[in-house]
Design an enzyme around this catalytic site. Structure first.
Site, PDB file in Angstrom:
ATOM      1  N   ASP A  82      39.012  31.955  49.461  1.00 30.16           N
ATOM      2  CA  ASP A  82      38.770  32.576  48.158  1.00 30.16           C
ATOM      3  C   ASP A  82      39.567  31.811  47.088  1.00 30.16           C
ATOM      4  O   ASP A  82      40.758  31.548  47.264  1.00 30.16           O
ATOM      5  CB  ASP A  82      39.257  34.043  48.250  1.00 30.16           C
ATOM      6  CG  ASP A  82      38.843  34.875  47.059  1.00 30.16           C
ATOM      7  OD1 ASP A  82      37.833  34.561  46.417  1.00 30.16           O
ATOM      8  OD2 ASP A  82      39.545  35.880  46.781  1.00 30.16           O
ATOM      9  N   HIS A  83      38.929  31.454  46.006  1.00 26.18           N
ATOM     10  CA  HIS A  83      39.590  30.781  44.876  1.00 26.18           C
ATOM     11  C   HIS A  83      40.366  29.527  45.291  1.00 26.18           C
ATOM     12  O   HIS A  83      41.537  29.366  44.935  1.00 26.18           O
ATOM     13  CB  HIS A  83      40.535  31.742  44.138  1.00 26.18           C
ATOM     14  CG  HIS A  83      39.805  32.830  43.431  1.00 26.18           C
ATOM     15  ND1 HIS A  83      39.121  32.635  42.258  1.00 26.18           N
ATOM     16  CD2 HIS A  83      39.633  34.137  43.748  1.00 26.18           C
ATOM     17  CE1 HIS A  83      38.551  33.782  41.877  1.00 26.18           C
ATOM     18  NE2 HIS A  83      38.840  34.697  42.769  1.00 26.18           N
ATOM     19  N   GLU A 134      32.164  28.015  40.658  1.00 27.26           N
ATOM     20  CA  GLU A 134      32.223  29.053  39.616  1.00 27.26           C
ATOM     21  C   GLU A 134      32.022  28.442  38.234  1.00 27.26           C
ATOM     22  O   GLU A 134      32.589  27.405  37.905  1.00 27.26           O
ATOM     23  CB  GLU A 134      33.571  29.799  39.671  1.00 27.26           C
ATOM     24  CG  GLU A 134      33.681  30.873  38.580  1.00 27.26           C
ATOM     25  CD  GLU A 134      34.790  31.911  38.786  1.00 27.26           C
ATOM     26  OE1 GLU A 134      35.376  31.957  39.880  1.00 27.26           O
ATOM     27  OE2 GLU A 134      35.053  32.655  37.838  1.00 27.26           O
ATOM     28  N   ASP A 256      38.683  43.273  46.815  1.00 27.24           N
ATOM     29  CA  ASP A 256      40.066  43.231  47.281  1.00 27.24           C
ATOM     30  C   ASP A 256      40.813  44.474  46.797  1.00 27.24           C
ATOM     31  O   ASP A 256      41.370  45.236  47.585  1.00 27.24           O
ATOM     32  CB  ASP A 256      40.750  41.950  46.779  1.00 27.24           C
ATOM     33  CG  ASP A 256      42.127  41.757  47.394  1.00 27.24           C
ATOM     34  OD1 ASP A 256      42.561  42.627  48.165  1.00 27.24           O
ATOM     35  OD2 ASP A 256      42.787  40.742  47.094  1.00 27.24           O
TER      36      ASP A 256
HETATM   37  P1  13P Z   1      38.761  42.897  42.822  1.00 24.42           P
HETATM   38  O1  13P Z   1      40.123  42.739  42.241  1.00 24.42           O
HETATM   39  O2  13P Z   1      37.828  43.588  41.867  1.00 24.42           O
HETATM   40  O3  13P Z   1      38.761  43.558  44.159  1.00 24.42           O
HETATM   41  O4  13P Z   1      38.138  41.420  43.034  1.00 24.42           O
HETATM   42  C1  13P Z   1      38.475  40.662  44.160  1.00 24.42           C
HETATM   43  C2  13P Z   1      38.000  39.258  44.070  1.00 24.42           C
HETATM   44  O5  13P Z   1      37.230  38.857  43.218  1.00 24.42           O
HETATM   45  C3  13P Z   1      38.525  38.327  45.080  1.00 24.42           C
HETATM   46  O6  13P Z   1      38.132  37.012  44.826  1.00 24.42           O
HETATM   47  O1  G3H Z   2      40.807  37.232  43.333  1.00 28.09           O
HETATM   48  C1  G3H Z   2      41.879  37.338  43.899  1.00 28.09           C
HETATM   49  C2  G3H Z   2      42.055  38.173  45.104  1.00 28.09           C
HETATM   50  O2  G3H Z   2      42.139  39.543  44.768  1.00 28.09           O
HETATM   51  C3  G3H Z   2      43.217  37.691  45.917  1.00 28.09           C
HETATM   52  O3  G3H Z   2      44.433  38.064  45.373  1.00 28.09           O
HETATM   53  O4  G3H Z   2      45.823  35.985  45.386  1.00 28.09           O
HETATM   54  O5  G3H Z   2      46.886  38.272  45.361  1.00 28.09           O
HETATM   55  O6  G3H Z   2      45.735  37.426  47.406  1.00 28.09           O
HETATM   56  P1  G3H Z   2      45.815  37.383  45.903  1.00 28.09           P
HETATM   57 ZN    ZN Z   3      37.928  36.539  42.737  1.00 26.82          ZN
END
Ligand code: 13P
Ligand code: G3H
Ligand code: ZN
Length: 311
Positions: A82-83, A134, A256
Site C-alpha cells: 500500500d502506498h 495514483e 484501514d
Molecule cells: P481509511 O483511512 O479510510 O481506512 O483508508 C485506508 C487507505 O486508503 C489505505 O491505503
Molecule cells: O493509507 C494509509 C493506511 O491507512 C496505512 O497507514 O501508514 O499508518 O500504516 P499507516
Molecule cells: Zn490509501
C-alpha cells in the site's frame, strides 16, 4: 491456491458490479480477523501492507502470516504493498513475494509520476505482479504526511497515464480521504461521481481504486466514546456512496481506519467489562472478533463480494 495477483479478481469484480476489500494488516490478530470473515463469506480479499506496517511488524512475519491464511483457507488472496513510495521499496516487495504493489507518485508532477510508475510496471510485470498507480491526491494523514486538501483527479489525464505507464489499476481522488475525520462536523459528505463517471467513460473496463474509504461506523465510535475515548468528531464515507462506487468501475476499496476503530472499540469494551484482565489473548482476542465483525459488515453491506471467491 497460491497467492494471486489482482488481474482475475478485478476482471470478475468489474463484470459483476462489486468490489474487493483491500484491508490493511499490521499484526496476527488483524490478519486472522479479516481472513476469518472472508472465509465464512467466501470472499476474495486483498491484504495490504503499508511501508510503516512493514517496518512495525517486519516483512517475514507479515508474509508468513498471510501465507498461513492462504494455506488454511484456499481463498484467492493478493498480498499488496500500500502506498509504495519508491521503486526500491516496490522492488523489494516484489522480490520477496508480494503479488501486487502500489506505486504512489500522486505528489509528483504528471511526467515524473509517469516515469516512476512505468519503471515499477516494467519490473513488476516481468515478475507477474500487478501495479496500482495514483492520479490526484487525497486529503488526510498517510504515513506521517498530512495533506490538507483534496486535489481531484483530472479525468483528462487518465488515458495518457494508463497507456504510457501500463498500470493495471488506478487510484483516483473523488473526495474520499485517509483517516477517521474525513469531513468537518456539519459538513455534508460528498463524492465527485461525475469524475468517476468520466474516468469510466474514458477507460472502459478498467479497474479503479478508492483509498480513504472507511465509513467510520457509529456503533464502534459510540463504544470508544462510552469507554473513555474521544472520537466524537469522527466522520466517514456514507455506505450508500461506497455501494454506488462498487457498482461502477471501482473494483478495490481500501479500508484501514474502520479496522483500527473496531479493534480499539473491542479492546476498550473488554477492559471496561473485565478490569482485572491482563492476559493479551483475552483482550486481543476480543479485538480480533471485532475485526471479523466489521469485515463481515463491509463485505455484506458495501463490497458485495460475498460468495465470489471461487467463481
Ligand atoms: P481509511 O483511512 O479510510 O481506512 O483508508 C485506508 C487507505 O486508503 C489505505 O491505503
Ligand atoms: O493509507 C494509509 C493506511 O491507512 C496505512 O497507514 O501508514 O499508518 O500504516 P499507516
Ligand atoms: Zn490509501
Amino acid at each position: 491456491m497460491p497467492l494471486v495477483n489482482t488481474t482475475e479478481m478485478f476482471k470478475k469484480a468489474y463484470e459483476g458490479g462489486y468490489a474487493i476489500g483491500a484491508f490493511n494488516v499490521n499484526n496476527m490478530e488483524i490478519v486472522q480477523g479479516i481472513v476469518d470473515a472472508c472465509n465464512e463469506l467466501k470472499a476474495p480479499v486483498i491484504l495490504q501492507v503499508s511501508g510503516s506496517a512493514r517496518k512495525y511488524a517486519r516483512h517475514k512475519y507479515l508474509y508468513n502470516m498471510v501465507m498461513a491464511a492462504v494455506e488454511e483457507t484456499g481463498l484467492p488472496i493478493a498480498l499488496h504493498l500500500d502506498h509504495g513510495s519508491s521503486f526500491e521499496l516496490c522492488k523489494d516487495c516484489i522480490d520477496s513475494g508480494f503479488t501486487s504493489v502500489m506505486i504512489d507518485g500522486s505528489h509528483l508532477s504528471f511526467e515524473e509520476n509517469i516515469e516512476l510508475t512505468k519503471k515499477v510496471v516494467e519490473y513488476a510485470h516481468a515478475h507477474n505482479v500487478t501495479v496500482e498507480g495514483e492520479l490526484g491526491q487525497l486529503a488526510g494523514i498517510e504515513d506521517e504526511v498530512n495533506v490538507e486538501k483534496t486535489s481531484y483527479t483530472d479525468p483528462g489525464q487518465v488515458e495518457e497515464f494508463v497507456s504510457r505507464t501500463g498500470v493495471d489499476s488506478l487510484a483516483i481522488a473523488i473526495g474520499t480521504s485517509h483517516g477517521a475525520f474525513k469531513f468537518k462536523p456539519g459538513q455534508k459528505p460528498e463524492l465527485r461521481f461525475d469524475i468517476l463517471q468520466e474516468v469510466m467513460d474514458r477507460l472502459p473496463g478498467f479497474p479503479i481504486v478508492l483509498h480513504g474509504a472507511s465509513s467510520v461506523l457509529p456503533e464502534y465510535v459510540e463504544l470508544i466514546n462510552k469507554y473513555g475515548g474521544q472520537m466524537d468528531d469522527a466522520i466517514g464515507i456514507p455506505e450508500e456512496m461506497l455501494r454506488k462506487a462498487a457498482s461502477m468501475a471501482v473494483c478495490k476499496i481500501n479500508v484501514d481506519s474502520d479496522l483500527r476503530i473496531a479493534m480499539t472499540a473491542g479492546i476498550r469494551k473488554h477492559f471496561a467489562e473485565n478490569p482485572k484482565h491482563f492476559d493479551p489473548r483475552q483482550y486481543l482476542g476480543e479485538g480480533r472478533e471485532f475485526i471479523t465483525k466489521v469485515v463481515k459488515h463491509k463485505i455484506e453491506n458495501v463490497l458485495g463480494c460475498a460468495g465470489h471467491a471461487f467463481d
